[in-house]
Design a protein around this motif. Structure first.
Motif, PDB file in Angstrom:
ATOM      1  N   ALA A  48       0.817  -1.213   0.000  1.00 17.57           N
ATOM      2  CA  ALA A  48       0.000   0.000   0.000  1.00 17.57           C
ATOM      3  C   ALA A  48       0.853   1.266   0.000  1.00 17.57           C
ATOM      4  O   ALA A  48       0.490   2.265  -0.625  1.00 17.57           O
ATOM      5  CB  ALA A  48      -0.927  -0.003   1.221  1.00 17.57           C
ATOM      6  N   GLN A  49       1.987   1.213   0.715  1.00 14.34           N
ATOM      7  CA  GLN A  49       2.875   2.373   0.853  1.00 14.34           C
ATOM      8  C   GLN A  49       4.318   1.882   0.772  1.00 14.34           C
ATOM      9  O   GLN A  49       4.879   1.441   1.777  1.00 14.34           O
ATOM     10  CB  GLN A  49       2.649   3.081   2.191  1.00 14.34           C
ATOM     11  CG  GLN A  49       1.257   3.659   2.398  1.00 14.34           C
ATOM     12  CD  GLN A  49       1.101   4.252   3.787  1.00 14.34           C
ATOM     13  OE1 GLN A  49       1.614   3.720   4.776  1.00 14.34           O
ATOM     14  NE2 GLN A  49       0.411   5.367   3.873  1.00 14.34           N
ATOM     15  N   PRO A  50       4.957   1.950  -0.385  1.00 18.98           N
ATOM     16  CA  PRO A  50       6.338   1.468  -0.515  1.00 18.98           C
ATOM     17  C   PRO A  50       7.270   2.162   0.477  1.00 18.98           C
ATOM     18  O   PRO A  50       7.077   3.328   0.823  1.00 18.98           O
ATOM     19  CB  PRO A  50       6.700   1.844  -1.955  1.00 18.98           C
ATOM     20  CG  PRO A  50       5.393   1.931  -2.664  1.00 18.98           C
ATOM     21  CD  PRO A  50       4.407   2.443  -1.656  1.00 18.98           C
ATOM     22  N   GLY A  51       8.274   1.412   0.930  1.00 18.20           N
ATOM     23  CA  GLY A  51       9.277   1.999   1.817  1.00 18.20           C
ATOM     24  C   GLY A  51       9.172   1.560   3.258  1.00 18.20           C
ATOM     25  O   GLY A  51      10.009   1.939   4.083  1.00 18.20           O
ATOM     26  N   TRP A  52       8.167   0.736   3.588  1.00 11.00           N
ATOM     27  CA  TRP A  52       8.054   0.280   4.971  1.00 11.00           C
ATOM     28  C   TRP A  52       9.213  -0.636   5.334  1.00 11.00           C
ATOM     29  O   TRP A  52       9.636  -1.489   4.552  1.00 11.00           O
ATOM     30  CB  TRP A  52       6.739  -0.480   5.186  1.00 11.00           C
ATOM     31  CG  TRP A  52       5.595   0.425   5.500  1.00 11.00           C
ATOM     32  CD1 TRP A  52       4.683   0.923   4.629  1.00 11.00           C
ATOM     33  CD2 TRP A  52       5.251   0.950   6.788  1.00 11.00           C
ATOM     34  NE1 TRP A  52       3.784   1.734   5.286  1.00 11.00           N
ATOM     35  CE2 TRP A  52       4.111   1.765   6.612  1.00 11.00           C
ATOM     36  CE3 TRP A  52       5.795   0.823   8.064  1.00 11.00           C
ATOM     37  CZ2 TRP A  52       3.507   2.437   7.666  1.00 11.00           C
ATOM     38  CZ3 TRP A  52       5.191   1.485   9.115  1.00 11.00           C
ATOM     39  CH2 TRP A  52       4.064   2.280   8.915  1.00 11.00           C
ATOM     40  N   ARG A  53       9.713  -0.453   6.568  1.00 11.34           N
ATOM     41  CA  ARG A  53      10.697  -1.348   7.163  1.00 11.34           C
ATOM     42  C   ARG A  53      10.034  -2.029   8.350  1.00 11.34           C
ATOM     43  O   ARG A  53       9.161  -1.448   8.999  1.00 11.34           O
ATOM     44  CB  ARG A  53      11.944  -0.572   7.591  1.00 11.34           C
ATOM     45  CG  ARG A  53      12.611   0.154   6.417  1.00 11.34           C
ATOM     46  CD  ARG A  53      13.832   0.934   6.839  1.00 11.34           C
ATOM     47  NE  ARG A  53      14.944   0.056   7.141  1.00 11.34           N
ATOM     48  CZ  ARG A  53      15.774  -0.447   6.230  1.00 11.34           C
ATOM     49  NH1 ARG A  53      15.604  -0.169   4.949  1.00 11.34           N
ATOM     50  NH2 ARG A  53      16.780  -1.220   6.577  1.00 11.34           N
ATOM     51  N   TYR A  54      10.455  -3.249   8.638  1.00 14.45           N
ATOM     52  CA  TYR A  54       9.732  -4.096   9.593  1.00 14.45           C
ATOM     53  C   TYR A  54      10.709  -4.870  10.465  1.00 14.45           C
ATOM     54  O   TYR A  54      11.668  -5.466   9.980  1.00 14.45           O
ATOM     55  CB  TYR A  54       8.847  -5.064   8.800  1.00 14.45           C
ATOM     56  CG  TYR A  54       8.282  -6.241   9.554  1.00 14.45           C
ATOM     57  CD1 TYR A  54       7.494  -6.085  10.692  1.00 14.45           C
ATOM     58  CD2 TYR A  54       8.511  -7.540   9.088  1.00 14.45           C
ATOM     59  CE1 TYR A  54       6.956  -7.188  11.343  1.00 14.45           C
ATOM     60  CE2 TYR A  54       7.966  -8.649   9.719  1.00 14.45           C
ATOM     61  CZ  TYR A  54       7.182  -8.466  10.856  1.00 14.45           C
ATOM     62  OH  TYR A  54       6.648  -9.554  11.497  1.00 14.45           O
ATOM     63  N   ARG A  99       7.995  -5.162  -2.242  1.00 13.56           N
ATOM     64  CA  ARG A  99       6.592  -5.135  -2.671  1.00 13.56           C
ATOM     65  C   ARG A  99       6.221  -6.428  -3.378  1.00 13.56           C
ATOM     66  O   ARG A  99       5.065  -6.850  -3.330  1.00 13.56           O
ATOM     67  CB  ARG A  99       6.345  -3.944  -3.606  1.00 13.56           C
ATOM     68  CG  ARG A  99       6.517  -2.586  -2.927  1.00 13.56           C
ATOM     69  CD  ARG A  99       6.015  -1.481  -3.824  1.00 13.56           C
ATOM     70  NE  ARG A  99       4.558  -1.484  -3.924  1.00 13.56           N
ATOM     71  CZ  ARG A  99       3.867  -0.714  -4.757  1.00 13.56           C
ATOM     72  NH1 ARG A  99       4.507   0.100  -5.577  1.00 13.56           N
ATOM     73  NH2 ARG A  99       2.554  -0.772  -4.792  1.00 13.56           N
ATOM     74  N   LYS A 100       7.200  -7.063  -4.049  1.00  8.63           N
ATOM     75  CA  LYS A 100       6.954  -8.322  -4.718  1.00  8.63           C
ATOM     76  C   LYS A 100       7.814  -9.399  -4.057  1.00  8.63           C
ATOM     77  O   LYS A 100       9.000  -9.211  -3.858  1.00  8.63           O
ATOM     78  CB  LYS A 100       7.299  -8.223  -6.204  1.00  8.63           C
ATOM     79  CG  LYS A 100       6.370  -7.292  -6.990  1.00  8.63           C
ATOM     80  CD  LYS A 100       6.696  -7.322  -8.470  1.00  8.63           C
ATOM     81  CE  LYS A 100       5.738  -6.428  -9.265  1.00  8.63           C
ATOM     82  NZ  LYS A 100       6.039  -6.446 -10.720  1.00  8.63           N
ATOM     83  N   GLY A 101       7.186 -10.503  -3.738  1.00 10.24           N
ATOM     84  CA  GLY A 101       7.926 -11.598  -3.113  1.00 10.24           C
ATOM     85  C   GLY A 101       7.916 -11.556  -1.602  1.00 10.24           C
ATOM     86  O   GLY A 101       8.151 -12.559  -0.942  1.00 10.24           O
ATOM     87  N   GLY A 102       7.645 -10.381  -1.035  1.00  8.81           N
ATOM     88  CA  GLY A 102       7.507 -10.242   0.402  1.00  8.81           C
ATOM     89  C   GLY A 102       8.718 -10.704   1.195  1.00  8.81           C
ATOM     90  O   GLY A 102       9.847 -10.730   0.717  1.00  8.81           O
ATOM     91  N   LEU A 103       8.457 -11.105   2.423  1.00  5.31           N
ATOM     92  CA  LEU A 103       9.527 -11.482   3.340  1.00  5.31           C
ATOM     93  C   LEU A 103      10.163 -12.821   2.978  1.00  5.31           C
ATOM     94  O   LEU A 103      11.318 -13.075   3.319  1.00  5.31           O
ATOM     95  CB  LEU A 103       8.990 -11.513   4.769  1.00  5.31           C
ATOM     96  CG  LEU A 103       8.598 -10.120   5.293  1.00  5.31           C
ATOM     97  CD1 LEU A 103       7.654 -10.227   6.471  1.00  5.31           C
ATOM     98  CD2 LEU A 103       9.847  -9.324   5.671  1.00  5.31           C
ATOM     99  N   LYS A 104       9.443 -13.664   2.260  1.00  4.50           N
ATOM    100  CA  LYS A 104      10.036 -14.928   1.806  1.00  4.50           C
ATOM    101  C   LYS A 104      11.186 -14.653   0.845  1.00  4.50           C
ATOM    102  O   LYS A 104      12.181 -15.381   0.826  1.00  4.50           O
ATOM    103  CB  LYS A 104       8.969 -15.796   1.148  1.00  4.50           C
ATOM    104  CG  LYS A 104       7.924 -16.320   2.126  1.00  4.50           C
ATOM    105  CD  LYS A 104       6.859 -17.122   1.415  1.00  4.50           C
ATOM    106  CE  LYS A 104       5.769 -17.534   2.399  1.00  4.50           C
ATOM    107  NZ  LYS A 104       4.664 -18.254   1.716  1.00  4.50           N
ATOM    108  N   LYS A 105      11.060 -13.610   0.048  1.00  2.00           N
ATOM    109  CA  LYS A 105      12.131 -13.223  -0.874  1.00  2.00           C
ATOM    110  C   LYS A 105      13.377 -12.819  -0.089  1.00  2.00           C
ATOM    111  O   LYS A 105      14.496 -13.214  -0.430  1.00  2.00           O
ATOM    112  CB  LYS A 105      11.661 -12.076  -1.757  1.00  2.00           C
ATOM    113  CG  LYS A 105      12.676 -11.603  -2.788  1.00  2.00           C
ATOM    114  CD  LYS A 105      12.083 -10.511  -3.657  1.00  2.00           C
ATOM    115  CE  LYS A 105      13.085 -10.040  -4.696  1.00  2.00           C
ATOM    116  NZ  LYS A 105      12.521  -8.958  -5.564  1.00  2.00           N
ATOM    117  N   LEU A 106      13.183 -12.052   0.979  1.00  2.00           N
ATOM    118  CA  LEU A 106      14.313 -11.656   1.824  1.00  2.00           C
ATOM    119  C   LEU A 106      14.966 -12.865   2.488  1.00  2.00           C
ATOM    120  O   LEU A 106      16.190 -12.973   2.535  1.00  2.00           O
ATOM    121  CB  LEU A 106      13.850 -10.688   2.910  1.00  2.00           C
ATOM    122  CG  LEU A 106      13.630  -9.223   2.545  1.00  2.00           C
ATOM    123  CD1 LEU A 106      13.229  -8.459   3.797  1.00  2.00           C
ATOM    124  CD2 LEU A 106      14.867  -8.616   1.924  1.00  2.00           C
ATOM    125  N   ALA A 107      14.124 -13.770   3.019  1.00  2.00           N
ATOM    126  CA  ALA A 107      14.649 -14.949   3.705  1.00  2.00           C
ATOM    127  C   ALA A 107      15.439 -15.823   2.739  1.00  2.00           C
ATOM    128  O   ALA A 107      16.486 -16.369   3.083  1.00  2.00           O
ATOM    129  CB  ALA A 107      13.507 -15.732   4.344  1.00  2.00           C
TER     130      ALA A 107
END
Length: 281
Positions: free
Chosen positions: A51-57, A263-271
């Motif tokens: 919804a809002q690019p740039g979020w860190r978590y 935005r694409k792939g979500g946290l699984k992409k990071l992992a």
């Protein structure tokens, strides 16, 4: 009716999740992710990023933690991150301990909320749910009710967003719960993520499961499930209590530092990228 968005349209966007197994994601298994779970908070972070690019978590929650552990181990790191959105669920494990002084517990809970509210971040709090685990736990209902009244009052006092978990009727369906009967299943975590996003005014397409009514259990099947539950969950739990250990003792936070959510792939992409980097290093 979806409320007006509560989150900033621009500037810093840092989401920090604090708590115990509820927020860590226990019950929503995914071996591709840290600690082998996903959970509602990961899903919220991914929808925020869309919804809002740039979020860190960051997710500092670890299973089995009491309120004192969350204060001692998670508060300072969270404040250092200068969050703009904080979610907090804490105290559920304390409620299960009959030695807990509930008045003292909620006084400490309010101190924690006050410190988080002072950051200026949007703060999300949760009531507790009356999980129908066993008639043996019915005496805890008064403690749950006291906890929930206090959380509602504290949320109003500090201007926090309240997700009133106690009132979410969808969780009366046993399929919303994992086999231990204490933690949400994948379906439960997905549904809760949608509830949090609704409260924040963030668009999403998460929809409740369109299930047929649950099939009533016959006596034989009920007895079989009871035996398995006692063998697989109750006895190991008491064994850990006798040894003075918890399931979270050897675990680290799943996302200990704010990560930028793709935005694409979500946290699984990071992992996956982190895993590939570890294998080649």
């Amino acid at each position: 009716m979806v409320p007006e968005p509560l989150l900033p349209d621009s500037g810093r966007r840092v989401f920090v999740a604090l708590g115990d197994s509820f927020t860590e994601g226990v019950g929503d298994r995914d071996e591709r992710l840290p600690n082998g779970v996903r959970g509602w908070a990961d899903r919220v972070a991914e929808k925020l990023a869309k919804a809002q690019p740039g979020w860190r978590y960051a997710n500092l929650a670890i299973r089995s933690k009491r309120l004192r552990h969350i204060i001692d181990e998670q508060l300072e790191p969270a404040l250092r991150m200068k969050p703009t959105l904080v979610t907090l669920y804490a105290g559920g494990n304390d409620i299960l301990d009959l030695k807990t002084d509930m008045t003292a517990l909620m006084a400490e809970y309010e101190k924690l909320v006050a410190l988080l509210a002072d950051t200026g971040a949007t703060l999300v709090l949760f009531t507790d749910f009356d999980v129908k685990v066993s008639s043996l736990l019915e005496p805890l209902k008064k403690r749950n009710s006291f906890y929930n009244r206090q959380v509602r009052d504290i949320a109003e006092k500090y201007g926090a967003v309240l997700v009133d978990y106690w009132c979410l009727d969808a969780f009366h369906d046993r399929r919303m719960w994992d086999s231990d009967r204490l933690h949400m299943s994948k379906a439960g975590h997905k549904y809760l993520a949608g509830q949090v996003l609704d409260q924040l005014g963030v668009p999403h397409k998460i929809r409740p499961k369109d299930w047929e009514p649950p099939t009533p259990l016959g006596l034989r099947e009920w007895e079989r499930q009871q035996r398995h539950w006692i063998r697989d969950w109750v006895l190991p739990l008491f064994g850990r209590k006798l040894r003075g250990v918890t399931l979270g003792d050897e675990l680290a936070p799943r996302w200990p530092e704010p990560v930028k959510v793709p935005r694409k792939g979500g946290l699984k992409k990071l992992a996956a990228a982190a895993s590939a980097g570890a294998e080649t290093s």
